[in-house]
Scaffold this motif. Structure first.
Motif, PDB file in Angstrom:
ATOM      1  N   UNK A 150      38.450  36.292  40.752  1.00 28.89           N
ATOM      2  CA  UNK A 150      39.391  35.336  41.338  1.00 28.89           C
ATOM      3  C   UNK A 150      40.225  35.988  42.443  1.00 28.89           C
ATOM      4  N   UNK A 151      39.588  36.883  43.203  1.00 25.86           N
ATOM      5  CA  UNK A 151      40.230  37.585  44.327  1.00 25.86           C
ATOM      6  C   UNK A 151      41.374  38.493  43.881  1.00 25.86           C
ATOM      7  N   UNK A 152      41.324  38.964  42.651  1.00 30.14           N
ATOM      8  CA  UNK A 152      42.362  39.857  42.133  1.00 30.14           C
ATOM      9  C   UNK A 152      41.716  41.064  41.459  1.00 30.14           C
ATOM     10  N   UNK A 153      42.428  42.203  41.424  1.00 26.60           N
ATOM     11  CA  UNK A 153      41.934  43.322  40.612  1.00 26.60           C
ATOM     12  C   UNK A 153      41.852  42.892  39.150  1.00 26.60           C
ATOM     13  N   UNK A 154      40.780  43.272  38.499  1.00 30.01           N
ATOM     14  CA  UNK A 154      40.560  42.817  37.126  1.00 30.01           C
ATOM     15  C   UNK A 154      40.024  43.954  36.271  1.00 30.01           C
ATOM     16  N   UNK A 155      40.533  44.023  35.041  1.00 35.88           N
ATOM     17  CA  UNK A 155      40.124  45.062  34.103  1.00 35.88           C
ATOM     18  C   UNK A 155      39.545  44.407  32.847  1.00 35.88           C
ATOM     19  N   UNK A 156      38.234  44.517  32.633  1.00 38.66           N
ATOM     20  CA  UNK A 156      37.661  44.018  31.380  1.00 38.66           C
ATOM     21  C   UNK A 156      38.038  44.931  30.209  1.00 38.66           C
TER      22      UNK A 156
END
Length: 261
Positions: free
Chosen positions: A224-230
């Motif tokens: 979603x155009x954001x940094x993401x951490x699974x």
């Protein structure tokens, strides 16, 4: 004394039963391809539209639930409007079996937005995400890095991919995930977090288009155009306590990312 014809007849009957013939209808054969005279004559005439069986009438065109979800979600100007739009959305069958709409918890506008999978029994009863055993573990995880749901802590904002509980806590279907994804993306856009935490396989499927959380976790990506951490879902950690070691490393990575601005 029984005759040979009797034993032969019994053997033939048993043979027919083995072939699947389990019911005797009449003494003479029936030509099932022959139509009665009345039906045969009627079939030669052009049927009136009212006589066409309902089963073969063309179905009326219906809107695509995913496209409608996109339109409805895009029309929400704020989080209250999005919640109202979700509550009025009638295309997801999960809604009919759930007690409550589970929209969010925590502080809207917080730098961290956590996306879980779907409500469980406790969440369905209270109408808030992560309030059962998995939620209690999540609170302890956040507290370990000085974060939490309240304003007096470094706040987080929490939601789920699905706002309604699936029956028996089953995994959501791909169709259900696709239907709710436009609402989730709009939710993220309206909440405006700095980073996303994607918890579990269902969340990864919805936001990253892939599953396999054991491979994905711990690696920063973009959603979603954001940094993401699974990360592992807390429910997974309850079943697999040994995975808490990797989760602690992920929490430290999240804290470091926020500190770096």
């Amino acid at each position: 004394m029984e005759s040979a014809e009797y034993h032969q007849a019994v053997a033939l009957l048993e043979w027919q039963i083995e072939l699947g013939a389990t019911e005797a209808i009449c003494d003479t054969p029936i030509d099932r391809y022959a139509l009665p005279e009345k039906l045969a004559s009627a079939s030669k005439e052009k049927p009136d539209s009212a006589d066409v069986p309902t089963a073969v009438q063309p179905a009326s065109a219906t809107s695509d639930p995913v496209e409608e979800a996109k339109a409805v979600a895009a029309g929400a100007a704020d989080l209250d409007g999005l919640r109202a739009a979700l509550a009025a959305f009638e295309h997801c069958p999960l809604k009919r079996g759930a007690r409550n709409l589970v929209f969010s918890d925590g502080i809207a506008g917080a730098p961290v937005m956590i996306v879980g999978e779907a409500p469980g029994r406790d969440e369905d009863r209270e109408g808030r995400p992560f309030v059962g055993r998995a939620g209690q573990l999540l609170d302890r995880m956040l507290a370990a890095i000085e974060m939490g749901r309240a304003e007096d802590e470094a706040p987080v904002y929490i939601t789920n991919v699905l706002p309604w509980r699936p029956p028996q806590n089953r995994d959501p279907s791909p169709e259900e995930i696709a239907m709710m994804r436009p609402f989730l993306l709009r939710h993220i856009a309206l909440a405006q977090p700095r980073v996303l935490v994607i918890m579990g396989n269902i969340s990864a499927q919805a936001l990253l288009g892939k599953r396999g959380i054991t491979r994905l976790r711990g690696h920063w990506t973009e959603a979603a155009d954001l940094p993401a951490l699974p990360m592992f879902h807390p429910a997974y950690l309850l079943r697999n306590p040994a995975a808490k070691r990797e989760t602690w490393a992920d929490l430290l990575s999240l804290k470091a990312r926020l500190s770096d601005g």
